[in-house]
Design a protein around this motif. Sequence first.
Motif, PDB file in Angstrom:
ATOM      1  N   SER A 164      -5.019 -26.531 -36.355  1.00 45.22           N
ATOM      2  CA  SER A 164      -5.732 -26.386 -37.620  1.00 45.22           C
ATOM      3  C   SER A 164      -6.604 -27.612 -37.865  1.00 45.22           C
ATOM      4  N   TYR A 166      -7.430 -28.628 -40.705  1.00 48.60           N
ATOM      5  CA  TYR A 166      -7.201 -29.058 -42.087  1.00 48.60           C
ATOM      6  C   TYR A 166      -6.000 -29.960 -42.275  1.00 48.60           C
ATOM      7  N   ASN A 167      -5.325 -30.306 -41.181  1.00 55.13           N
ATOM      8  CA  ASN A 167      -4.253 -31.302 -41.244  1.00 55.13           C
ATOM      9  C   ASN A 167      -4.191 -32.012 -39.901  1.00 55.13           C
ATOM     10  N   GLU A 175     -11.312 -30.186 -32.569  1.00 55.70           N
ATOM     11  CA  GLU A 175     -10.925 -30.871 -33.811  1.00 55.70           C
ATOM     12  C   GLU A 175     -11.115 -32.378 -33.673  1.00 55.70           C
ATOM     13  N   LYS A 195      -9.121 -35.200 -43.672  1.00 60.94           N
ATOM     14  CA  LYS A 195      -8.648 -33.823 -43.745  1.00 60.94           C
ATOM     15  C   LYS A 195      -8.947 -33.215 -45.113  1.00 60.94           C
ATOM     16  N   ALA A 196      -8.908 -34.015 -46.162  1.00 59.20           N
ATOM     17  CA  ALA A 196      -9.301 -33.516 -47.483  1.00 59.20           C
ATOM     18  C   ALA A 196     -10.775 -33.127 -47.479  1.00 59.20           C
ATOM     19  N   ARG A 199     -11.166 -29.841 -45.551  1.00 63.40           N
ATOM     20  CA  ARG A 199     -10.772 -28.683 -46.366  1.00 63.40           C
ATOM     21  C   ARG A 199     -11.851 -28.338 -47.387  1.00 63.40           C
ATOM     22  N   ALA A 200     -12.533 -29.354 -47.888  1.00 55.57           N
ATOM     23  CA  ALA A 200     -13.545 -29.134 -48.929  1.00 55.57           C
ATOM     24  C   ALA A 200     -14.870 -28.631 -48.370  1.00 55.57           C
ATOM     25  N   LYS A 203     -15.823 -25.081 -42.641  1.00 58.00           N
ATOM     26  CA  LYS A 203     -15.268 -23.740 -42.482  1.00 58.00           C
ATOM     27  C   LYS A 203     -14.965 -23.493 -41.016  1.00 58.00           C
ATOM     28  N   HIS A 229      -0.341 -24.241 -39.346  1.00 59.45           N
ATOM     29  CA  HIS A 229      -1.198 -23.361 -40.137  1.00 59.45           C
ATOM     30  C   HIS A 229      -0.441 -22.848 -41.359  1.00 59.45           C
ATOM     31  N   THR A 236     -11.013 -25.119 -35.049  1.00 57.05           N
ATOM     32  CA  THR A 236     -12.362 -25.666 -34.919  1.00 57.05           C
ATOM     33  C   THR A 236     -12.983 -25.155 -33.630  1.00 57.05           C
TER      34      THR A 236
END
Length: 267
Positions: A164, A166-167, A175, A195-196, A199-200, A203, A229, A236
């Motif tokens: 993922s 996002y983390n 990634e 990672k924040a 996420r923002a 996509k 996940h 990515t």
Amino acid sequence: MKFLFPIFALCALLSSCQALAGSQAGTEAKFAPETITAFAKNVEKYAAAQGAGAFIIGRIGRPQQELPKGIRFTHTAIAVYSAITLKDGSTVNGYAIHNLYQETGKPDVSALVVDYPVDFFWGVHELSAGIIIPTPELQQRIIAAISSGKNKAVHNPAYSVIASPYNNELQNCTEHTLNIINASIYQTTDMRQLKANARAHFKGQRVRSSRFKLMLGSLFMDDVTTRDHDGKVVTTTFSTIGRYLQQNGLVKHMAVFNRDGSSGELL
């Protein structure tokens, strides 16, 4: 013959997962060495002609029909124009490619490896290269990030082919490339902040496979897991990086460079 269906389904799943797992070095060449060398040199010339001091590069390591929907390239890295010392001690200018590769015999562990265009394209299934050239300012930031070791600071050796974005629990080659880009954009290696921001603003690519199939695959392949996940499985890809940079006005040039010397649209 009913018992054969699960076997066939599993084989198809493992093939699909392997199609994603492009973070490997030293695979067997499918083209003549002189053909690979000529193509690699032409990729370098093309990038240099576009004014690339640094660019994101992708390769195709599996047949297109084996790649999951939405995924075009199987391995992504960053190429940096550099002074390269040859075995005889002489120095030439060319592109050094900064990769995250799975360790031999340890597919769930990665290492950072620098190689060169011929090495990078050695085991490809198709002689086509994805090329994303960032804006000059971002290029300089990426070069500075790598020269100062920030690429190492944002590396997590715990590998998953469908990590993922996002983390930071797991990581794959694409990634890691995104991490370097964002470390360059935001001027930080703080993974919580990076990672924040991902996420923002970023996509990722939805992986179109059921959780059951992915879970089944994880029983047979060390580099497949969905534990990082939450909800839909998203990863990515080279193309999602291209869209991310394009949408934020950070691309100078993007293209697919082909064996015959032609180039086409990436997205």
